[in-house]
Design a protein around this motif. Structure first.
Motif, PDB file in Angstrom:
ATOM      1  N   GLN A 750     -19.931  41.568   2.845  1.00 33.37           N
ATOM      2  CA  GLN A 750     -20.849  41.751   3.676  1.00 33.37           C
ATOM      3  C   GLN A 750     -22.302  41.891   3.158  1.00 33.37           C
ATOM      4  OE1 GLN A 750     -19.840  40.166   6.371  1.00 33.37           O
ATOM      5  NE2 GLN A 750     -19.808  42.044   8.035  1.00 33.37           N
ATOM      6  N   ALA A 751     -22.515  42.584   2.080  1.00 32.07           N
ATOM      7  CA  ALA A 751     -23.554  42.856   1.520  1.00 32.07           C
ATOM      8  C   ALA A 751     -24.062  41.577   0.638  1.00 32.07           C
ATOM      9  CB  ALA A 751     -23.457  43.918   0.440  1.00 32.07           C
ATOM     10  N   MET A 752     -23.238  40.917   0.113  1.00 32.53           N
ATOM     11  CA  MET A 752     -23.401  39.578  -0.314  1.00 32.53           C
ATOM     12  C   MET A 752     -23.983  38.611   0.548  1.00 32.53           C
ATOM     13  SD  MET A 752     -20.444  39.266  -3.182  1.00 32.53           S
ATOM     14  CE  MET A 752     -20.739  37.843  -3.671  1.00 32.53           C
ATOM     15  N   ASN A 753     -23.472  38.455   1.655  1.00 29.29           N
ATOM     16  CA  ASN A 753     -23.970  37.608   2.683  1.00 29.29           C
ATOM     17  C   ASN A 753     -25.370  38.024   3.248  1.00 29.29           C
ATOM     18  OD1 ASN A 753     -21.822  35.578   2.918  1.00 29.29           O
ATOM     19  ND2 ASN A 753     -20.540  36.839   4.220  1.00 29.29           N
ATOM     20  N   THR A 754     -25.325  39.237   3.414  1.00 30.89           N
ATOM     21  CA  THR A 754     -26.828  39.506   3.955  1.00 30.89           C
ATOM     22  C   THR A 754     -27.613  39.583   3.069  1.00 30.89           C
ATOM     23  OG1 THR A 754     -25.422  41.230   5.322  1.00 30.89           O
ATOM     24  CG2 THR A 754     -27.840  41.707   4.916  1.00 30.89           C
ATOM     25  N   ALA A 755     -27.481  39.930   1.525  1.00 23.50           N
ATOM     26  CA  ALA A 755     -28.519  39.760   0.586  1.00 23.50           C
ATOM     27  C   ALA A 755     -29.131  38.354   0.397  1.00 23.50           C
ATOM     28  CB  ALA A 755     -28.129  40.390  -0.692  1.00 23.50           C
ATOM     29  N   SER A 756     -28.167  37.569   0.517  1.00 21.70           N
ATOM     30  CA  SER A 756     -28.437  36.018   0.458  1.00 21.70           C
ATOM     31  C   SER A 756     -29.575  35.644   1.459  1.00 21.70           C
ATOM     32  CB  SER A 756     -27.377  35.188   0.321  1.00 21.70           C
ATOM     33  OG  SER A 756     -26.655  34.950   1.539  1.00 21.70           O
ATOM     34  N   ARG A 757     -29.598  36.376   2.726  1.00 27.02           N
ATOM     35  CA  ARG A 757     -30.521  35.692   3.755  1.00 27.02           C
ATOM     36  C   ARG A 757     -31.871  36.348   3.596  1.00 27.02           C
ATOM     37  NH1 ARG A 757     -26.346  36.595   8.576  1.00 27.02           N
ATOM     38  NH2 ARG A 757     -28.297  35.570   9.940  1.00 27.02           N
ATOM     39  N   ARG A 758     -32.413  36.998   2.576  1.00 35.59           N
ATOM     40  CA  ARG A 758     -33.710  37.436   2.509  1.00 35.59           C
ATOM     41  C   ARG A 758     -34.880  36.640   3.101  1.00 35.59           C
ATOM     42  NH1 ARG A 758     -35.866  40.473  -2.996  1.00 35.59           N
ATOM     43  NH2 ARG A 758     -33.855  41.104  -2.827  1.00 35.59           N
ATOM     44  N   ARG A 759     -34.811  35.398   2.584  1.00 38.56           N
ATOM     45  CA  ARG A 759     -35.902  34.225   3.100  1.00 38.56           C
ATOM     46  C   ARG A 759     -35.898  34.146   4.558  1.00 38.56           C
ATOM     47  NH1 ARG A 759     -36.213  29.211  -0.749  1.00 38.56           N
ATOM     48  NH2 ARG A 759     -38.521  29.372   0.193  1.00 38.56           N
ATOM     49  N   GLU A 760     -34.613  34.036   5.051  1.00 43.53           N
ATOM     50  CA  GLU A 760     -34.367  34.070   6.603  1.00 43.53           C
ATOM     51  C   GLU A 760     -34.842  34.899   7.403  1.00 43.53           C
ATOM     52  OE1 GLU A 760     -30.686  34.176   9.482  1.00 43.53           O
ATOM     53  OE2 GLU A 760     -30.249  33.431   7.573  1.00 43.53           O
ATOM     54  N   PHE A 761     -34.567  36.242   6.867  1.00 42.40           N
ATOM     55  CA  PHE A 761     -35.508  37.398   7.312  1.00 42.40           C
ATOM     56  C   PHE A 761     -36.750  37.318   7.479  1.00 42.40           C
ATOM     57  CE2 PHE A 761     -31.453  40.361   6.566  1.00 42.40           C
ATOM     58  CZ  PHE A 761     -30.379  39.623   7.262  1.00 42.40           C
ATOM     59  N   ALA A 762     -37.260  36.996   6.372  1.00 45.78           N
ATOM     60  CA  ALA A 762     -38.757  36.937   6.138  1.00 45.78           C
ATOM     61  C   ALA A 762     -39.431  35.756   7.024  1.00 45.78           C
ATOM     62  CB  ALA A 762     -39.063  36.511   4.681  1.00 45.78           C
ATOM     63  N   LEU A 763     -38.762  34.738   7.201  1.00 41.38           N
ATOM     64  CA  LEU A 763     -39.145  33.499   8.255  1.00 41.38           C
ATOM     65  C   LEU A 763     -39.171  34.078   9.589  1.00 41.38           C
ATOM     66  CD1 LEU A 763     -40.119  30.738   8.379  1.00 41.38           C
ATOM     67  CD2 LEU A 763     -37.789  30.060   8.566  1.00 41.38           C
ATOM     68  N   LEU A 764     -37.911  34.688   9.974  1.00 41.13           N
ATOM     69  CA  LEU A 764     -37.936  35.368  11.558  1.00 41.13           C
ATOM     70  C   LEU A 764     -39.210  36.443  11.648  1.00 41.13           C
ATOM     71  CD1 LEU A 764     -34.279  36.032  11.596  1.00 41.13           C
ATOM     72  CD2 LEU A 764     -35.520  34.318  12.890  1.00 41.13           C
ATOM     73  N   ARG A 765     -39.286  37.196  10.650  1.00 39.30           N
ATOM     74  CA  ARG A 765     -40.410  38.142  10.873  1.00 39.30           C
ATOM     75  C   ARG A 765     -41.845  37.167  10.969  1.00 39.30           C
ATOM     76  NH1 ARG A 765     -39.966  43.065   9.060  1.00 39.30           N
ATOM     77  NH2 ARG A 765     -41.704  43.600   9.891  1.00 39.30           N
TER      78      ARG A 765
END
Length: 856
Positions: A750-765
């Motif tokens: 779960q942590a690996m899946n979540t960590a790979s979405r850093r840019r996705e979270f930034a784009l949403l923000r």
């Protein structure tokens, strides 16, 4: 490729962290199992009573069974014996004629209990029994007279100094020793101590030779100690004695083997450890393969762009495979080396728990050698190498011109081969379950099918993970859509990232399915055992003692006018040969011995065939489960090896239902008692006569004659189920290891899946999504993953559990305590949620403008 692999490991430390932790924990558990295995094979204690013997002749503490396989070939299997195998003293003459033998000394022993003048029993060292031995055998060991003198008459005894101190006696004082009758008074003529001044491992009393012979079976000894002629080496002496005896039921020991021969509990616990280590290690290795396949597949999926770029610049698939293989080998080797010290810590923690449950002696000391740790490192590195090569096959098969496109969009669906493999496995599982439902009377087949079924189902889910996850998430997506904007985003992500989510679901399924199957198999067995014990015990009084009861007590109780029937119950182990899927296999069995005439009045075993009243010294009654295992029925002759290795052929006179609550075999009391080491009863069952006034007082008076005896109205179920609970604890330990291992992997995944979405979270923000909305989206995603994993894992466990319940109780409904299921599901769910929400919270603390420019 090795240099590139090292550079990749340095640059992508976070991406390899999950795999590294999984490998490290696997190495720790495997090294711990290796140490336990080596301890079981090599553990021992320095000889004390036999330390001066150059060689020692004892009965072989194992029976060798010849088993026939399906193809007609035969193999030999050794089964440990829990009761001491006696040696015929007539063999001393043959041993004395062997080359290099100076003298042969027979050592005869008997189990005794020491009672002080105040009537208090004095326990033996390390929770074991105190044994009495003949004074002439003293010269075989390290004991030397410390105070007083040797025993000269049958009523004199010499105690070891530690036992005398704990009993508060000195030479000239009186003590009482209890064997097969009421305690008898002895005068302490002296004390002995080990030559080195240490405390003996087992409490010992020395009596005159004639006094000990009166306690032991005629013409037998515990061992024949051999003293060599000057200049004869122990090895040469052992070879000469072995050749003179030419008997494979005997063993000749020298060196450290004398200690294992002296202390029977070490040999028995060693066999237990070998079985435990093999079972736990096998389960962990199986789980490790599943877990690492899932973790490495996810890691490789996160590197699609990197691999695509390498392919586009001309890197061949073989070079990429060598690169990831080098990465895995380095990661596995480092994790293995660092996991081994943790494994040593685990071993010492387990040793205390094993001793507390009676699996090993209280003074058990693990054997720490290099082989278990080297093996753990090698297996860890090899497992990492195999799993990463399997996981990288698809990523390295794309053509260079398609590489970047392949990296940009995750390919939907499964390959044809994987889909076919998964469907075949499901078909096999369905066939196995259907076969199990038609084999309700065949315990062995049912258990074998149930054990294999959970493994087949878990493998099938691992193969079809993305397909099953997609189908389950389609059902959950509409529910997520109805929870607002965050739910809509969560539903969209679950549809788009099925492959990544499947990598998180599979470890959850694995944890729930394995843990539920193991735990609820034990709860089902304990439920059946408790019910059978409660319903089958019709005696209204029970006499027990932690140190065992003299068989004489049952005879005296039966003579009371207030007693309708009474029987001593002696317990032991036996082994025989059964068949599973047409192949012969050894079957360990529990055995109880009772007086046939008192059986029906004190125990209701619920006969389903035959007549229990026909029980005699040449017959046996067997439980329904055992009859199924052996493929035998009333009238057949069972070939059984008793606890001391004696082979008997007994005709089956009855088959009964309540074997789980009592024993697999029920034999004549005298027959079984004669083949036990201590020759003591575990309990005395009493059924009162219609007019039983004063029975309680009469039983209390008799009990007072045998210090340590307790009178109860009913036997405590907890006492009766002690062995089953110890077995259950071992299986719970396996479950704990599985949940801990897969739980860490769930967090990593779960942590690996979540960590790979850093840019996705930034784009949403940056597009206006609030931080709490992103947290809400991830929380809903984790709930969806947990629901799918727990649901599939629970569903998979139901099928093998139904077969186990059929085998144990004739009903497909297992015993599933709500608190137990909630503990398994809740712990796994909490770990999965933690692995998602903690990394999400940390990533959202980074400013979006900084995170959006972060490299992959």
């Amino acid at each position: 490729m090795l240099g590139l692999a090292l550079l990749t490991l340095k640059a992508r430390k976070g991406g390899f962290a999950g795999t590294f932790v999984a490998l490290l924990l696997g190495a720790a558990v495997l090294s711990a199992c290796g140490v336990l295995l080596e301890s079981g094979l090599r553990s021992g204690s320095a000889a004390e009573r036999y330390a001066r013997a150059d060689a020692l002749v004892t009965g072989r503490q194992e029976t060798r069974l010849k088993l026939k396989s399906v193809d007609g070939s035969t193999s030999e299997e050794a089964q440990p014996l829990p009761e001491r195998v006696a040696v015929d003293t007539a063999l001393a003459g043959r041993v004395a004629r062997a080359d290099g033998v100076r003298e042969v000394v027979a050592d005869t022993g008997a189990t005794v209990r020491l009672v002080t003048r105040d009537g208090d029993p004095v326990p033996g060292r390390n929770g074991g029994a105190t044994t009495a031995h003949n004074w002439s055998g003293l010269r075989l060991g390290d004991f030397r007279l410390a105070t007083g003198r040797a025993p000269r008459t049958a009523d004199e005894a010499v105690l070891d100094a530690d036992l005398a101190r704990r009993a508060g006696v000195r030479p000239g004082d009186s003590v009482r020793l209890m064997t097969s009758g009421t305690p008898r008074a002895y005068r302490v003529s002296g004390t002995v101590a080990l030559a080195g001044g240490g405390t003996p491992r087992q409490s010992v009393v020395f009596l005159t030779d004639s006094a000990v012979r009166a306690m032991a079976p005629d013409g037998t000894a515990d061992a024949l100690g051999v003293l060599a002629e000057p200049g004869t080496s122990p090895e040469r002496l052992a070879a000469a004695v072995g050749a003179a005896l030419d008997d494979d039921t005997l063993t000749v020991s020298t060196g450290s083997g004398r200690g294992r021969a002296e202390f029977l509990d070490i040999a028995v616990s060693g066999s237990n450890l070998v079985l435990l280590a093999t079972a736990i290690g096998g389960n962990v290795l199986l789980v490790a393969v599943f877990v690492l396949c899932s973790t490495t597949a996810l890691s490789v999926r996160h590197r699609r762009r990197e691999i695509a770029l390498l392919r586009a610049v001309g890197t061949t698939p073989g070079q990429i495979r060598r690169m990831v293989a080098a990465e895995a080998a380095v990661t596995g080797a480092v994790a293995g080396v660092l996991g081994c010290p943790l494994g040593a810590v685990v071993v010492y923690w387990l040793a205390d728990r094993f001793a507390g449950h009676g699996i090993v002696p209280p003074d058990f000391a693990p054997v720490l050698g290099p082989l278990p740790f080297l093996g753990a490192v090698a297996v860890t590195a090899l497992t990492a190498l195999v799993t990463v090569l399997l996981a990288s096959r698809r990523a390295t098969r794309v053509r260079p011109t398609e590489a970047l496109g392949e990296a940009a969009v995750e390919r939907p669906g499964l390959g044809r081969g994987r889909r076919v493999t998964g469907l075949v496995l499901l078909a096999v599982a369905a066939g196995a379950f259907s076969t199990g439902l038609t084999q309700q009377s065949d315990f062995f087949t049912l258990v074998g099918i149930a054990n294999g079924l959970v493994i087949i189902l878990v493998i099938a889910v691992g193969v079809l993970g993305p397909l099953l996850t997609r189908a389950a998430l389609r059902l959950l997506a509409p529910l997520l859509d109805r929870t607002g904007v965050t739910g809509y985003l969560a539903a969209a992500n679950t549809r788009a990232n099925v492959g990544a989510l499947a990598g998180a679901v599979v470890p959850l399924v694995l944890a729930i399915a394995f843990a539920s199957t193991v735990v609820f198999t034990q709860t089902t067995a304990l439920r059946e055992s408790a019910e059978q014990t409660r319903e089958g015990l019709v005696a209204d009084h029970v006499l027990t003692s932690s140190a065992g009861l003299s068989p004489e007590l049952a005879d005296r109780v039966a003579e009371l006018k207030q007693v309708k029937a009474a029987t001593g119950v002696v317990t032991s182990k036996a082994v025989t040969v059964g068949k599973m899927f047409g192949e012969e296999t050894s079957v360990p069995l529990s055995a109880q011995g009772v007086e046939p005439e008192a059986l029906g009045a004190t125990l209701d075993l619920r006969a389903t065939g035959g007549d229990l009243s026909r029980l005699a010294p040449d017959t046996v009654a067997v439980s329904g489960v055992t009859a199924s295992q052996l493929g035998l029925d009333v009238g057949d002759v069972a070939r059984i090896w008793l606890g001391d290795g004696t082979e008997v052929r007994l005709r089956i006179v009855a088959v009964y239902e309540r074997g789980l609550g009592f024993a697999d075999l029920t034999l004549d009391h005298g027959l079984l008692l004669a083949h036990t080491t201590g020759r003591l009863d575990a309990s005395v069952l009493v059924r009162s006569a219609p007019s039983a006034a004063g029975l309680d007082a009469a039983l209390a008076r008799l009990a007072a004659d045998y210090p340590g005896t307790v009178v109860q109205d009913r036997i405590d179920n907890e006492d009766q189920l002690t062995e089953q609970r110890a077995n259950a604890w071992v299986n719970y330990l396996v479950v704990g290891v599985i949940i801990a291992y897969t739980g860490v992997t769930v967090v990593n995944t779960q942590a690996m899946n979540t960590a790979s979405r850093r840019r996705e979270f930034a784009l949403l923000r940056l597009s206006g999504t609030a931080r709490r909305q992103v947290l809400g989206m991830m929380f809903r995603e984790s709930l969806a993953v947990i629901a799918v994993g727990v649901g599939l894992g629970t569903l998979l466990a139901l099928f093998p559990l139904a077969l186990v319940a059929l085998a144990l109780g004739g009903t497909p409904l297992p015993a599933v305590p709500g608190t137990g299921y909630l503990a398994i599901a809740g712990a796994t769910a909490l770990l999965a949620a933690t692995g998602t929400m903690v990394p999400t919270w940390r990533l959202l603390r980074i400013r979006p403008v900084e995170a959006i420019g972060t490299k992959e």
